[in-house]
Scaffold this motif. Sequence first.
Motif, mmCIF file in Angstrom:
data_model
loop_
_atom_site.group_PDB
_atom_site.id
_atom_site.type_symbol
_atom_site.label_atom_id
_atom_site.label_comp_id
_atom_site.label_asym_id
_atom_site.label_seq_id
_atom_site.Cartn_x
_atom_site.Cartn_y
_atom_site.Cartn_z
ATOM 1 N N UNK A 15 1.127 -1.072 -0.184
ATOM 2 C CA UNK A 15 -0.536 0.007 -0.171
ATOM 3 C C UNK A 15 0.799 1.037 -0.008
ATOM 4 N N UNK A 16 1.634 1.791 0.821
ATOM 5 C CA UNK A 16 3.301 2.261 0.730
ATOM 6 C C UNK A 16 3.191 3.210 -0.215
ATOM 7 N N UNK A 17 4.167 1.872 -1.087
ATOM 8 C CA UNK A 17 4.620 2.445 -2.539
ATOM 9 C C UNK A 17 2.983 2.184 -3.450
ATOM 10 N N UNK A 18 1.854 1.830 -3.618
ATOM 11 C CA UNK A 18 1.007 2.075 -4.413
ATOM 12 C C UNK A 18 0.666 3.367 -3.889
ATOM 13 N N UNK A 19 0.998 4.304 -3.110
ATOM 14 C CA UNK A 19 0.528 5.553 -3.057
ATOM 15 C C UNK A 19 1.644 6.488 -2.536
ATOM 16 N N UNK A 20 3.152 5.731 -3.104
ATOM 17 C CA UNK A 20 3.640 6.648 -4.223
ATOM 18 C C UNK A 20 3.661 6.624 -5.044
ATOM 19 N N UNK A 21 3.454 5.810 -5.562
ATOM 20 C CA UNK A 21 3.167 5.925 -7.513
ATOM 21 C C UNK A 21 1.765 6.605 -7.648
ATOM 22 N N UNK A 22 0.888 6.809 -6.950
ATOM 23 C CA UNK A 22 -0.188 7.603 -7.495
ATOM 24 C C UNK A 22 -0.056 8.624 -6.719
ATOM 25 N N UNK A 67 3.123 10.651 -7.372
ATOM 26 C CA UNK A 67 3.189 10.964 -8.527
ATOM 27 C C UNK A 67 3.246 10.883 -9.533
ATOM 28 N N UNK A 68 1.802 10.349 -9.887
ATOM 29 C CA UNK A 68 1.256 10.739 -11.166
ATOM 30 C C UNK A 68 0.127 11.440 -10.687
ATOM 31 N N UNK A 69 -0.426 11.582 -9.735
ATOM 32 C CA UNK A 69 -1.284 12.964 -9.605
ATOM 33 C C UNK A 69 -0.972 13.882 -9.701
ATOM 34 N N UNK A 70 0.822 14.098 -9.130
ATOM 35 C CA UNK A 70 1.584 15.693 -8.969
ATOM 36 C C UNK A 70 2.071 15.788 -10.404
ATOM 37 N N UNK A 71 2.175 14.933 -11.714
ATOM 38 C CA UNK A 71 2.499 15.007 -13.009
ATOM 39 C C UNK A 71 1.272 15.513 -13.642
ATOM 40 N N UNK A 72 -0.124 15.042 -13.403
ATOM 41 C CA UNK A 72 -1.551 15.391 -13.791
ATOM 42 C C UNK A 72 -2.406 16.293 -13.193
ATOM 43 N N UNK A 73 -2.906 17.381 -14.227
ATOM 44 C CA UNK A 73 -3.786 17.444 -14.082
ATOM 45 C C UNK A 73 -5.319 16.857 -13.617
ATOM 46 N N UNK A 74 -6.187 17.148 -12.808
ATOM 47 C CA UNK A 74 -7.000 16.724 -12.571
ATOM 48 C C UNK A 74 -8.356 17.457 -12.735
ATOM 49 N N UNK A 75 -9.514 16.847 -12.922
ATOM 50 C CA UNK A 75 -10.669 16.743 -13.890
ATOM 51 C C UNK A 75 -10.928 18.272 -12.774
ATOM 52 N N UNK A 76 -11.595 18.412 -11.898
ATOM 53 C CA UNK A 76 -11.680 19.588 -10.970
ATOM 54 C C UNK A 76 -10.861 20.828 -11.741
ATOM 55 N N UNK A 77 -9.330 20.106 -11.243
ATOM 56 C CA UNK A 77 -8.935 22.131 -12.105
ATOM 57 C C UNK A 77 -9.109 22.066 -13.421
ATOM 58 N N UNK A 78 -9.530 20.865 -14.206
ATOM 59 C CA UNK A 78 -9.742 21.393 -15.748
ATOM 60 C C UNK A 78 -10.862 21.827 -15.579
ATOM 61 N N UNK A 79 -12.389 21.715 -15.196
ATOM 62 C CA UNK A 79 -12.931 22.231 -14.966
ATOM 63 C C UNK A 79 -13.067 23.984 -14.852
ATOM 64 N N UNK A 80 -12.101 24.391 -14.094
ATOM 65 C CA UNK A 80 -11.615 25.501 -13.083
ATOM 66 C C UNK A 80 -11.040 26.216 -14.502
#
Length: 120
Positions: A8-15, A17-30
């Motif tokens: 789980x710790x590695x999964x959270x770390x990888x997610x 990292x991915x989340x920090x590189x991509x913009x969320x849908x909420x940010x796209x809407x804004x």
Amino acid sequence: MKRALIPARLRRLVRGWFDSRYISRADHRQDIRDALWEVQTLRREVTALGAEVERLRARVGGSGGRAGQDGTGVRVTPDQVRRWDDAHRLAQETAVAMDRVLQNEVLLWQAVDRLPEDAT
């Protein structure tokens, strides 16, 4: 595709990292809201500038290119009037093109928002 157990710790770390590189849908809407607001602001500014150009054009047309007829003491040559008209035309064309670009960007992000969650 094969599945493997991942801590789980590695999964959270990888997610993270991915989340920090991509913009969320909420940010796209804004971003879409911001782009629409910017288009509306530009549209109001172009309208105000058009009114100002018409006011100046009427003032220049009243002087007939002679100094002092309307009390301004401004001498305007036909070459200057042509250059001003060209600048006004280019400003309007630029505003229309920018409006189209922003509208296309909004359509693009709306299409991204409609993608199924598992496709992204």
